[in-house]
Structures are given as C-alpha cells and as structure tokens.
Enzyme design. Structure first.
Site, short mmCIF file in Angstrom:
data_model
loop_
_atom_site.label_atom_id
_atom_site.label_comp_id
_atom_site.label_asym_id
_atom_site.label_seq_id
_atom_site.Cartn_x
_atom_site.Cartn_y
_atom_site.Cartn_z
N HIS A 37 0.84 -1.20 0.00
CA HIS A 37 0.00 0.00 0.00
C HIS A 37 0.87 1.25 0.00
O HIS A 37 1.40 1.63 1.04
CB HIS A 37 -0.87 0.04 1.26
N HIS A 77 -1.08 -1.80 7.28
CA HIS A 77 -0.88 -1.90 5.82
C HIS A 77 0.02 -0.78 5.32
O HIS A 77 0.61 -0.89 4.26
CB HIS A 77 -2.23 -1.90 5.08
N LEU A 140 -6.66 -4.95 11.40
CA LEU A 140 -7.04 -3.59 11.77
C LEU A 140 -7.72 -3.54 13.13
O LEU A 140 -8.47 -4.44 13.50
CB LEU A 140 -7.92 -2.97 10.69
N GLY A 180 -10.37 2.02 8.81
CA GLY A 180 -10.57 0.61 9.11
C GLY A 180 -10.40 0.32 10.60
O GLY A 180 -11.20 -0.39 11.20
N HIS A 285 -7.50 1.03 -4.22
CA HIS A 285 -6.09 1.32 -3.99
C HIS A 285 -5.52 0.12 -3.26
O HIS A 285 -6.05 -0.97 -3.33
CB HIS A 285 -5.92 2.64 -3.24
N SER A 408 -16.36 -15.13 38.89
CA SER A 408 -16.51 -16.46 38.29
C SER A 408 -15.17 -17.06 37.91
O SER A 408 -14.93 -18.25 38.07
CB SER A 408 -17.37 -16.37 37.03
N GLU A 437 -14.08 -8.36 26.03
CA GLU A 437 -13.08 -9.41 25.91
C GLU A 437 -12.01 -9.08 24.88
O GLU A 437 -10.81 -9.27 25.11
CB GLU A 437 -13.74 -10.75 25.53
N HIS A 498 -23.22 -20.90 26.21
CA HIS A 498 -22.05 -20.70 27.06
C HIS A 498 -21.13 -21.93 27.12
O HIS A 498 -20.11 -21.90 27.79
CB HIS A 498 -22.48 -20.36 28.49
C1 LIG Z 1 -9.18 -7.05 10.44
C2 LIG Z 1 -8.82 -6.65 9.04
N1 LIG Z 1 -9.74 -6.70 8.07
C3 LIG Z 1 -9.41 -6.39 6.81
C4 LIG Z 1 -8.15 -6.03 6.48
C5 LIG Z 1 -7.76 -5.75 5.04
N2 LIG Z 1 -7.52 -4.30 4.85
C6 LIG Z 1 -6.30 -3.77 4.81
S1 LIG Z 1 -6.30 -2.12 4.59
C7 LIG Z 1 -7.97 -2.09 4.52
C8 LIG Z 1 -8.71 -0.80 4.30
C9 LIG Z 1 -8.52 0.04 5.41
O1 LIG Z 1 -9.01 1.30 5.17
P1 LIG Z 1 -8.36 2.44 5.99
O2 LIG Z 1 -8.13 1.98 7.37
O3 LIG Z 1 -9.18 3.64 5.80
O4 LIG Z 1 -6.93 2.61 5.36
P2 LIG Z 1 -6.57 3.42 4.03
O5 LIG Z 1 -7.08 2.62 2.90
O6 LIG Z 1 -7.22 4.73 4.14
O7 LIG Z 1 -5.10 3.46 4.07
C10 LIG Z 1 -8.50 -3.36 4.67
C11 LIG Z 1 -9.94 -3.66 4.65
C12 LIG Z 1 -7.21 -5.98 7.53
N3 LIG Z 1 -5.93 -5.64 7.32
N4 LIG Z 1 -7.58 -6.27 8.79
#
Ligand SMILES: Cc1ncc(C[n+]2csc(CCOP(=O)(O)OP(=O)(O)O)c2C)c(N)n1
Ligand SMILES: [Mg+2]
Length: 694
Positions: A37, A77, A140, A180, A285, A408, A437, A498
């Site tokens: 990216h 990323h 994320l 994200g 992108h 618990s 959690e 549970h």
């Molecule tokens: C839990 C999770 N789900 C999906 C992804 C795949 N993923 C990587 S970047 C992205 C988009 C994220 O958008 P944003 O946070 O706005 O980043 P930007 O594209 O603006 O850099 C996704 C869905 C991931 N890395 N982690």
C-alpha cells in the site's frame, strides 16, 4: 522544489525533502515488491515526520530504553511508512531481548527487500522481527487495542515505581490509525476503556482520508467519529490538512497539555498525496502505483523521475539533528536519573531490570499450595484462583483481571494492597476490563510488550471473542496468560450459548500457543507454574466451574508429570496395559474411576493425564512411547469437547468419547448422563477399543 542527489537545502525545504523521501521510499519499495500500500504512507508522511522529528521521545541509538515514547502504526498496511522512518531515523537493531548492535534495524537494502522472504520488512510490521516495531499490526484495530494496554502499562509503571523527584516513567503512546481501525469493534471497546480509565498518556492520530479499500469511506462509514470519542470521554481535536506541519505540531502539543483524558487527533489527509490519480474516487487502492504513475508522482514532488530509493543528501543528517539528538539527550538524562534511583531504591530498580529482561524474581514459586486428596475436590478455577493469588504476591508485575467475570474466573487478587487499577490509583493490580473481551486481549498484548506479565479471564466459550489477540500473542511471542473457566458442558444450566465445544481443538491449532487443561488442583499448581515460566508465547489455562476430585497422589503419580504434557497417572500392574484411557481436565478423574472399575473386572488399563498437547509434542520419542506404547492400539480419549484431533493419539482402532453436538441447558449431573460422560460409557468405550484392536 526540485532536488537532485547533490542538492543541499535547509529549513522548511528540508522538511519537505524529508517528507518526500519517506513518500518515495514507500512508493519505490511497493513498486519493487509489486505489492503493498503506497497511498497511506504518501498521505501520512508529514504526520509521521512531524511526530518523530519534533515530538517523539525516542532514541534511535537505544530503541529499548524503557521510558521511550511508543509509536504504534495500527494501520499496519502502511508498513512502509514505519520502515522508511525507522531507516531515516537510524534506529539500531536489537538482538535477543536486550543486545543493541551497531547495525540498522531497517537498512536501505532491507527496504529494497520489502515483503521478501526473511527480510526485516515484512508486509505488515512484526515486532518480533524488526526492532522499532513496538507491536505487530495489520489486523485492523489491534494496534489501537494494544496501545491502550501500553498506556495502562505506563500508568501502572509510573504509579508503582515513580518516587518523589524520581519520575522514572512518564512516556506517551502515539498511535496512527485509519478508517478501518475505527470501524473495527476492538478499537471501540478499547477507546471506551481508555476514556473510562482517563489514560492521558494515549494519543490516537486518525487518518481521516475518507477512503477504504473498496472505495469512498462513506459507502460504509458515516458516523460522527469526533462526537463518538467525545462521548467516550476523550479530548478531540482536528487538523484539517495533513500537510500543515504547524497545525500538526499544535495538535500534538494539545495532547501533551491534556492531563485528564486520552486525545484523538483527526487529521484530514489525501491518500496517495501527490499522485495524479484521484484516490478519493471509488477507485481501488492498496496496490503499486505502476511505473508510469510513479514517474508522474515523483515529478509532482519535484523529484528526479527515474531515481529509485533516493535519499537526498542531508535528509538522514536532518533526522540525526532532530529526533537523534533530542532522543539521545532524553535517554542520557533518564539513565542518570535511573542510576540515582537505583541507589535510593535498589529493590525497585532490580524489579525493573528483571521485568525488562522477562525474568521472574527469586522466590517466584514460594508458598505455592499443595492440595490434599479430596474426593469432593473443587473446581479447577477455585484452585487456580488460590495459586494466582500466591504467584501475584511473589511477582509484583503480574497484573490483570477479567472481562467482568472476576468472581466467576477467580482472577481477583485479594491480598492486602492488591487494589484496583482505576483513574487516579494506577498502581492497582486488579484491572476491571469490563465486558470487553476483545479489548482485554488486545490490551494484554500491549501490556506484555511493555514487559508487564498480564493475565486476563473470561468464560472459555468467549475465548472466541478475543481469539485474534491470542493468535497475535503467539505470533509476537508475547507471554500473556489467559484464565478460561467454565470450560465445558460441565458449566451446566447456562446452556449451549455458554458451553464451549470446538474451542479446544481450535486453540490447539494456533502455533506457539500453550493450552493447559489441568485435571485436578495439584495439576493446576503445575499448570500455573508452566504458564508463568513460558516467556515467548501465550499460555491458556482451561479450567472447570464444577468440582473435580483432588486425586490421591500417594496412590497415583505425582502432578509434576504435567510439565511433560502427558504422563502415566495410573497403570496396569507391571506396566503392560491392555487399554489406555487418555483424559484431560475434568475427564481425568472420570478416567480414573473407569480404570478402577476395569480393574475390578480384571482388565489391565492405564490412565494417561494429558493436560497439554503442545508440551507432550516437545518430548522425545522414547518418552512419548513410554506413555503411549505403540504396541497398545486399544486407546480411548475422553474430553468434553469436539474430539477433532484426538485421532493422532488414539489411532485408527481407538475410541473418542467427546461432544459431537452443542450442549444443552440443564443441571450438570443430567448433562453428564445425557451426553455420555459416565464411568459406564468410558468402560464401554474401553471394551470397544480392545475388541477393535484385537
Ligand atoms: C481485520 C482486518 N480486516 C481487513 C483487512 C484488510 N484491509 C487492509 S487495509 C484495509 C482498508 C482500510 O481502510 P483504511 O483503514 O481507511 O486505510 P486506508 O485505505 O485509508 O489506508 C483493509 C480492509 C485488515 N488488514 N484487517
Ligand atoms: Mg482510510
């Protein structure tokens, strides 16, 4: 401003030059790897630059200095943003837990090897691979959750170890996150917890670029983030242009001045800034720009269009003058302070040193209980709670809690002075994570990379709610300890919502994860000892709600066999069994009862208690064969769980007494009969295995 390799510039020009160096390194690395990216690093370069160069208290010469500010790139990323900065700042490589080398953590060559096998620049930042990567990010939301744990850790360290005139800990945690991250549930839980705890040492910088992978963010994300965070109790501020370094600096200062709550800085940015493409359209992108666009983008930056991995003269020197010098001075000053502190408070200093090296204090295992034989016994959660309370008195930095199930899970530390971790009393040892959690697990990882020994409890079934954090702990090699109670249908009336069925096999499938399901109180003591000594990965204690007998260890083998993962608990006379019963947890005593019954019927049985597959797999073949002799094909596994995987121990002739469906809501004794976890059923399975093996 046009630059060539020879250009020497100063001041604001130098800022731009440094920022565009970060951008073009990201562009070139992604292009060369043909994956990754580039857009997020291009948009965020001024943010990372201003933060590192002017604000971060971080010494590239000593990236493990305990009072350093922590930088977390939750938007993993955008890893090239971090790698470029680590390179330009000259962060040194650390090997082992604490040996600082002269080598760069990320060299230009490593940047050229972005995303290649064995590089220190993997696709997403991995803390166990690259010095300067404080925590592993990419899934994320996790970096956000980790950063809350880091902020908890700093507050706890400050509350516990600072003394008048000795502010040993006062560092901050800076986190860059994107749309994200803020869409993911874990960040919402974590933000809520951070606001509640008033973690004023925590700053999230939100890259408000209005775009995610599929297209414009508004396709799926239209809430008012600022209002939401105000509601969480955060201080919220905004920078309307990511390229305005002065506004960024002002916002960072606002964070530093805020003493009573965490800060969210919303930064409006343009993904892929400088590229001629319109990334805020619906266009995808998250991929290389392509040779042509790389050229055009570099032209826009005033960069030599054909230069690759260009680091103009003066840029690295500029970082040295900025973060290098500032960080060095802070670190040296701190070391002087700590030397003085060590004289005044040698015991505390010793604790900190042990903690930093992930060592346990002397006497960590003193006063641990031994439980006398007791046919009525107790839930393994009960004995585990007693052991935890002893260990926590021996290990001052064993800190944790539960996701609202402390009573618990028996995870509450009850000894004098244990106290609650709460706003204004940050030295407390009991953390009330609330019904969160996922944030708990994520925060535990952040606490662990901060060198605390965190533990966290919930019902075993809800391990699913935090499973991603166990996986990351395993990947990051962080020694977190989960206390999972109510571990089977044995929990009874709460019913199938549970009652864990598939969790044991699912968790055993995570590499580098120690799953321990002790069979009685004395195995619990051993299991806790193993969990606490495990220093490079998560340990999970899987414990019962219902009582299990405390076995008579004068009659059966000692519980120390737990350390080998599986051991012969009761044997046929002369050690030549006709059938082997293998049990874990609450089913160990069931196997023992079946064994006694078989004995009265003249059948030579052996009971193997198998609290941990992973530990057993680590033993040599001779030991394994001594426990499970290859010539004995009649084998029965007994576990109140989906039996997936037990084939490997019972073999093709073996029988598996397990759960093939969800459980049910009923008193435990009724479930036991209904689902066939009785002495008769185990005896019948033993007979069947023996006849199959004939
Ligand atoms: C839990 C999770 N789900 C999906 C992804 C795949 N993923 C990587 S970047 C992205 C988009 C994220 O958008 P944003 O946070 O706005 O980043 P930007 O594209 O603006 O850099 C996704 C869905 C991931 N890395 N982690
Ligand atoms: Mg975005």
């Amino acid at each position: 401003m046009a630059v060539s390799e020879q250009t020497i510039v100063t001041g604001a020009q130098l800022d731009t030059l440094a920022i565009n160096t970060i951008r073009t390194l990201a562009i070139d690395a992604v292009q060369k790897a043909n994956s990754g990216h580039p857009g997020a690093p291009m948009g965020l370069a001024p943010v990372a630059y201003t933060l590192w160069q002017q604000f971060l208290r971080y010494d590239p010469e000593n990236p493990i200095w305990p009072n350093r500010d922590r930088f977390v790139l939750s938007a993993g990323h955008a890893s090239m943003l971090l790698y470029a900065v680590l390179y330009l700042a000259g962060v040194r490589r650390v090997i082992g837990d604490s040996q600082i080398t002269d080598e760069l953590s990320v060299s230009l060559d490593e940047i050229k090897r972005f995303r290649q096998l064995d590089s220190r620049t993997p696709g997403h930042p991995e803390s166990h691979i690259t010095t300067g990567v404080e925590t592993t990010t990419g899934p994320l939301g996790q970096g956000c959750g980790n950063s809350v744990g880091m902020a908890i850790a700093e507050r706890w360290l400050a509350g516990t170890y600072n003394r008048p005139n000795f502010e040993i800990f006062n560092y901050n945690i800076w986190t860059i996150c994107g749309d994200g991250d803020l869409m993911e549930g874990v960040s919402a839980e974590a933000a809520s917890l951070a606001g509640h705890l008033k973690l004023s040492n925590l700053c999230w910088i939100y890259d408000n670029n209005k775009v995610t992978l599929d297209g414009p963010a508004h396709w799926s994300f239209s809430e008012d983030v600022m209002t939401r965070f105000v509601g969480y109790g955060w201080n919220v501020t905004r920078v309307s242009d990511a390229n305005d370094l002065q506004m960024l600096a002002r916002a960072f200062n606002t964070f530093l001045e805020t003493q009573d709550k965490p800060t969210l800085i919303v930064v409006d940015s343009h993904i892929g800034y400088g590229s001629p493409h319109k990334h805020d359209s619906s266009e995808a992108h998250g991929e290389p720009l392509g040779e042509e666009e790389v050229r055009l983008t570099k032209r826009n930056y005033g960069w030599p269009e054909d230069a690759k991995f260009l680091v103009p003269e003066g840029v690295k020197e500029h970082f040295k003058e900025g973060i290098g010098k500032r960080g060095h001075d802070f670190r040296v000053q701190w070391e002087k302070l700590f030397a003085q502190y060590s004289k005044e408070y040698p015991d505390l200093a010793k604790q900190l040193q042990l903690m930093q090296n992930r060592k346990l204090p002397e006497g960590w295992d003193q006063n641990l209980p031994t439980f006398p034989a007791d046919p009525k016994g107790a839930g393994t959660r009960e004995s585990a709670g007693k052991v935890l309370n002893v260990l926590a008195q021996n290990i001052p930095w064993l800190v944790g809690g539960s996701a609202d199930l402390g009573n618990s899970n028996k995870t509450t530390l009850k000894f004098e002075g244990a106290g609650n971790f709460a706003p204004g009393s940050y030295s407390g040892r009991n953390i009330h994570f609330g019904v969160r959690e996922h944030a708990m697990g994520s925060a535990m990882n952040g606490m662990s990379v901060s060198k605390l020994r965190p533990f966290g409890g919930t019902f075993f079934n809800f391990s699913d709610y935090l499973r991603p954090t166990i996986r990351l702990a395993a990947l990051m090699e962080t020694p977190v300890i989960f206390v999972f109670t109510h571990d089977s249908i044995g929990l009874g009336e709460d019913g199938p919502t549970h009652q864990p069925i598939e969790q044991l096999p699912a968790l055993r499938a995570i590499p580098n994860t120690l799953v321990l399901r002790p069979g009685d109180a004395n195995e619990v003591v051993e299991a806790w000892k193993l969990a606490i000594q495990s220093s490079h990965g998560p340990a999970l204690l899987v414990l019962t709600r219902q009582p299990v007998p405390t076995l008579d260890r004068t009659k059966y083998a000692p519980a120390s066999g737990t350390a080998k993962g599986a051991y012969v608990l009761a044997d046929a006379e002369g050690g030549k069994p006709a059938v082997i019963l293998i049990g874990t947890g609450s089913e160990v005593s069931l196997c023992v009862e079946a064994y006694e019954k078989l004995k009265t019927e003249g059948i030579r049985a052996r009971v193997v208690s198998m609290p941990s597959w992973e530990l057993f797999e680590k033993q040599d073949t001779a030991y394994k064969n001594s426990v499970l002799p290859p010539e004995v094909a009649a084998r029965v596994s007994v576990e109140m769980s989906d039996p997936l995987g037990w084939e490997r121990y019972v073999g093709p002739k073996g029988q598996m007494v397990g759960m093939r469906t969800f459980g049910a809501s009923a008193p435990w004794k009724d479930l036991q009969k209904h689902f066939g976890f009785t002495v008769d059923a185990v005896v019948a399975a033993a007979r069947k295995a023996m006849s199959e093996a004939k």
